[in-house]
Scaffold this active site. Structure first.
Site, PDB file in Angstrom:
ATOM      1  N   PHE A  77      -6.969  -9.517   7.276  1.00  0.00           N
ATOM      2  CA  PHE A  77      -6.769  -8.452   8.267  1.00  0.00           C
ATOM      3  C   PHE A  77      -7.161  -9.002   9.644  1.00  0.00           C
ATOM      4  O   PHE A  77      -8.193  -9.653   9.783  1.00  0.00           O
ATOM      5  CB  PHE A  77      -7.662  -7.268   7.898  1.00  0.00           C
ATOM      6  CG  PHE A  77      -7.293  -6.000   8.596  1.00  0.00           C
ATOM      7  CD1 PHE A  77      -6.386  -5.113   8.031  1.00  0.00           C
ATOM      8  CD2 PHE A  77      -7.844  -5.687   9.826  1.00  0.00           C
ATOM      9  CE1 PHE A  77      -6.051  -3.934   8.674  1.00  0.00           C
ATOM     10  CE2 PHE A  77      -7.513  -4.504  10.478  1.00  0.00           C
ATOM     11  CZ  PHE A  77      -6.614  -3.632   9.899  1.00  0.00           C
ATOM     12  N   ASP A  82     -15.203  -8.175   2.557  1.00  0.00           N
ATOM     13  CA  ASP A  82     -14.724  -6.998   3.267  1.00  0.00           C
ATOM     14  C   ASP A  82     -13.995  -6.127   2.256  1.00  0.00           C
ATOM     15  O   ASP A  82     -12.953  -6.524   1.736  1.00  0.00           O
ATOM     16  CB  ASP A  82     -13.782  -7.400   4.409  1.00  0.00           C
ATOM     17  CG  ASP A  82     -13.369  -6.172   5.209  1.00  0.00           C
ATOM     18  OD1 ASP A  82     -13.265  -5.078   4.613  1.00  0.00           O
ATOM     19  OD2 ASP A  82     -13.156  -6.305   6.422  1.00  0.00           O
ATOM     20  N   TYR A  93     -12.401   5.501   5.741  1.00  0.00           N
ATOM     21  CA  TYR A  93     -11.264   6.389   6.062  1.00  0.00           C
ATOM     22  C   TYR A  93     -10.021   6.045   5.257  1.00  0.00           C
ATOM     23  O   TYR A  93      -9.046   6.755   5.327  1.00  0.00           O
ATOM     24  CB  TYR A  93     -10.952   6.347   7.564  1.00  0.00           C
ATOM     25  CG  TYR A  93     -10.803   4.969   8.152  1.00  0.00           C
ATOM     26  CD1 TYR A  93      -9.628   4.250   8.004  1.00  0.00           C
ATOM     27  CD2 TYR A  93     -11.864   4.364   8.832  1.00  0.00           C
ATOM     28  CE1 TYR A  93      -9.505   2.981   8.516  1.00  0.00           C
ATOM     29  CE2 TYR A  93     -11.744   3.089   9.354  1.00  0.00           C
ATOM     30  CZ  TYR A  93     -10.559   2.402   9.188  1.00  0.00           C
ATOM     31  OH  TYR A  93     -10.445   1.135   9.689  1.00  0.00           O
ATOM     32  N   LYS A  94     -10.037   4.946   4.501  1.00  0.00           N
ATOM     33  CA  LYS A  94      -8.875   4.583   3.688  1.00  0.00           C
ATOM     34  C   LYS A  94      -8.991   5.320   2.352  1.00  0.00           C
ATOM     35  O   LYS A  94      -8.891   6.534   2.320  1.00  0.00           O
ATOM     36  CB  LYS A  94      -8.780   3.062   3.567  1.00  0.00           C
ATOM     37  CG  LYS A  94      -8.464   2.427   4.928  1.00  0.00           C
ATOM     38  CD  LYS A  94      -8.467   0.920   4.942  1.00  0.00           C
ATOM     39  CE  LYS A  94      -8.094   0.436   6.342  1.00  0.00           C
ATOM     40  NZ  LYS A  94      -8.401  -0.977   6.554  1.00  0.00           N
ATOM     41  N   ARG A 113       4.347  -1.251   2.155  1.00  0.00           N
ATOM     42  CA  ARG A 113       3.167  -1.121   1.290  1.00  0.00           C
ATOM     43  C   ARG A 113       3.100   0.326   0.821  1.00  0.00           C
ATOM     44  O   ARG A 113       3.175   1.240   1.644  1.00  0.00           O
ATOM     45  CB  ARG A 113       1.881  -1.438   2.064  1.00  0.00           C
ATOM     46  CG  ARG A 113       1.814  -2.842   2.649  1.00  0.00           C
ATOM     47  CD  ARG A 113       0.442  -3.103   3.274  1.00  0.00           C
ATOM     48  NE  ARG A 113       0.052  -2.039   4.205  1.00  0.00           N
ATOM     49  CZ  ARG A 113      -1.175  -1.845   4.642  1.00  0.00           C
ATOM     50  NH1 ARG A 113      -2.162  -2.615   4.222  1.00  0.00           N
ATOM     51  NH2 ARG A 113      -1.430  -0.875   5.498  1.00  0.00           N
TER      52      ARG A 113
HETATM   53  C1  LIG Z   1      -8.725  -1.370   7.843  1.00  0.00           C
HETATM   54  C2  LIG Z   1      -9.387  -2.670   7.984  1.00  0.00           C
HETATM   55  C3  LIG Z   1     -10.146  -2.989   9.119  1.00  0.00           C
HETATM   56  C4  LIG Z   1     -10.264  -2.025  10.268  1.00  0.00           C
HETATM   57  O1  LIG Z   1     -11.449  -2.215  10.970  1.00  0.00           O
HETATM   58  P1  LIG Z   1     -12.184  -1.023  11.739  1.00  0.00           P
HETATM   59  O2  LIG Z   1     -13.368  -1.670  12.303  1.00  0.00           O
HETATM   60  O3  LIG Z   1     -12.464   0.056  10.743  1.00  0.00           O
HETATM   61  O4  LIG Z   1     -11.228  -0.514  12.781  1.00  0.00           O
HETATM   62  C5  LIG Z   1     -10.785  -4.222   9.146  1.00  0.00           C
HETATM   63  N1  LIG Z   1     -10.669  -5.096   8.127  1.00  0.00           N
HETATM   64  C6  LIG Z   1      -9.936  -4.817   7.025  1.00  0.00           C
HETATM   65  C7  LIG Z   1      -9.846  -5.809   5.896  1.00  0.00           C
HETATM   66  C8  LIG Z   1      -9.254  -3.608   6.927  1.00  0.00           C
HETATM   67  O5  LIG Z   1      -8.512  -3.347   5.845  1.00  0.00           O
END
Ligand SMILES: *Cc1c(COP(=O)(O)O)cnc(C)c1O
Length: 429
Positions: A135, A220, A245-246, A397
């Protein structure tokens, strides 16, 4: 192993036998302009709102109105220890001890805090291992930390690429790379489930291989928390971070989670960026200049947390805690397996699933590449009330989540997709 069928009645039969079917009624399902519920497959991006969230948030708004600052101690749920209500549930969710978890900040902030403590490069041991296609925020975070230490990402960032012609990383390749370069690696930091292709990594085996070489292992879990069962303590990860939030349905931009293994709980020699909320609770309000960290993950807190966001998150965490990840996972494997089965029936050469076929190597999400008119098909899906996710250049996805998606959602999704893909051969559905 369930034998799937392609007829609509079969989806209805699976829904009728679904022990979690009633969970759906605990969530608000967005609706199309004509009032029908959408097919929502974006729970991996923003989970839906539990109906109980409003009540939790209202309680705190009312107590704030009624009590002002006194709410810190006299609210129905006093705000001072409010985040602690989430500790036991969070620990169960990720397979941790209560001392190992805290809900605080947001994901990328927590990642930076963990890197400050756990990425301690030396002249010889300075590399961070991540997966290719990590990500972007994770990549930016590790790159900026490498630069922060005066190092060059070109030589200190090691990205793991799949073998030529393959879509996912093989565990044996990850491990042999760690073994080859072990002495130069400071930190192995993978996504528990990759956001793009949905691959779930063998977190325990990878942490073991990393430790054998004297490296730190962090994860992560943005796409893993609330999606697959986790055993962070037993897997021996040094740290982990995730957002809520996911899959966790805590609401847009809500607070994130952080895990620090018990063995680091009282290691006050680790450097850390400190704030007053990480200070010993007994003496915090003496407002003394010397920082005394709380043992465990809570000692990494910076600020007093936003109560309204925590309140919304509580609503969802109650549902997770009542249901349990094992039960959710069981339905999830069936739901995603059914989706995979139906996608495989669609016109030949119209799509390729890039997520691992083995359920042990994935969570709820399937990602697939559309071979023709990808963008047009996606636009049509959205127009027809199917909410899924687009990634450049041609990837869709979809994440059917066991808490609120039905087998009929999956059936309807593939039916609509099939119509859009149709190229003369009608799909067999
Ligand atoms: C969704 C996601 C993020 C988003 O980061 P935020 O700090 O919550 O905005 C970061 N890393 C991964 C792997 C994600 O899936």
């Amino acid at each position: 192993m369930t034998r799937f069928r392609t007829d609509r009645t079969f989806a209805a039969e699976l829904d009728a036998g679904d022990l979690l079917a009633s969970c759906r009624t605990r969530f608000h399902i967005p609706r199309r302009a004509d009032g029908r519920e959408v097919i929502y497959f974006c729970g991996n991006s923003l989970g839906l709102q539990p109906r109980s969230a409003l009540g939790f948030v209202e309680q705190e708004l009312k107590d704030w109105a009624r009590l002002g600052v006194e709410g810190h101690f006299h609210a129905k749920n006093p705000w001072m220890p409010y985040h602690e209500v989430l500790t036991a549930q969070t620990a169960r969710l990720v397979g941790a001890k209560p001392v190992e978890v805290v809900v605080m900040n947001t994901l990328t902030v927590n990642l930076h805090l963990m890197l400050v403590s756990f990425y301690r490069p030396t002249a010889s041991r300075h590399k961070i291992v991540i997966e290719a296609n990590a990500f972007p925020s994770d990549r930016y975070a590790v790159e900026s930390q490498i630069k922060f230490h005066g190092l060059d990402p070109a030589s200190s960032l090691l990205e793991l690429q799949p073998r030529g012609g393959e879509m996912m990383l093989r565990t044996e390749d990850i491990i042999s790379r760690i073994e080859q370069e072990g002495e130069a690696i400071a930190l192995v930091m993978l996504g528990g489930v990759n956001y793009y292709n949905g691959q779930a990594f063998a977190m325990g085996a990878i942490a073991h291989a990393a430790h054998a070489q004297g490296c730190i292992a962090g994860y992560d879990l943005a796409h893993a928390a609330g999606n697959i069962p986790l055993r962070l303590h037993d897997w021996n990860a040094d740290f982990a971070v995730w957002c809520s939030y996911k899959y966790l349905n805590g609401g847009p931009g809500t607070l994130a989670g952080c895990f620090v293994h018990e063995r680091h709980a009282e290691n006050y020699k680790l450097p850390r960026f400190a704030g007053w909320w990480g200070h010993n609770k007994e003496t915090r309000f003496l407002m003394k200049p010397e920082f005394q960290p709380i043992p465990g993950a809570e000692g990494w807190q910076l600020s007093n947390p936003p109560i309204l966001q925590l309140a919304a998150l509580r609503a969802s965490m109650e549902i997770f805690d009542e249901t349990g990840m094992e039960v959710l996972r069981k339905k999830s494997v069936l739901l995603t397996g059914y989706l995979e089965f139906l996608l495989d029936q669609l016109v030949e050469n119209s799509l390729t699933i890039i997520t691992p076929r083995n359920p042990d190597q994935r969570g709820a999400q399937l990602s697939f590449r559309l071979h023709r008119n990808a963008r047009e098909v996606f636009t049509e899906l959205t127009a027809r009330g199917v909410i899924c996710d687009w990634r450049e250049p041609d990837i869709i996805r979809v994440a059917p989540v066991p808490l609120y998606n039905t087998f009929t959602d999956v059936y309807e999704f593939v039916r609509v997709l099939g119509e859009e893909l149709e190229t003369g051969d009608p799909p067999s559905l």
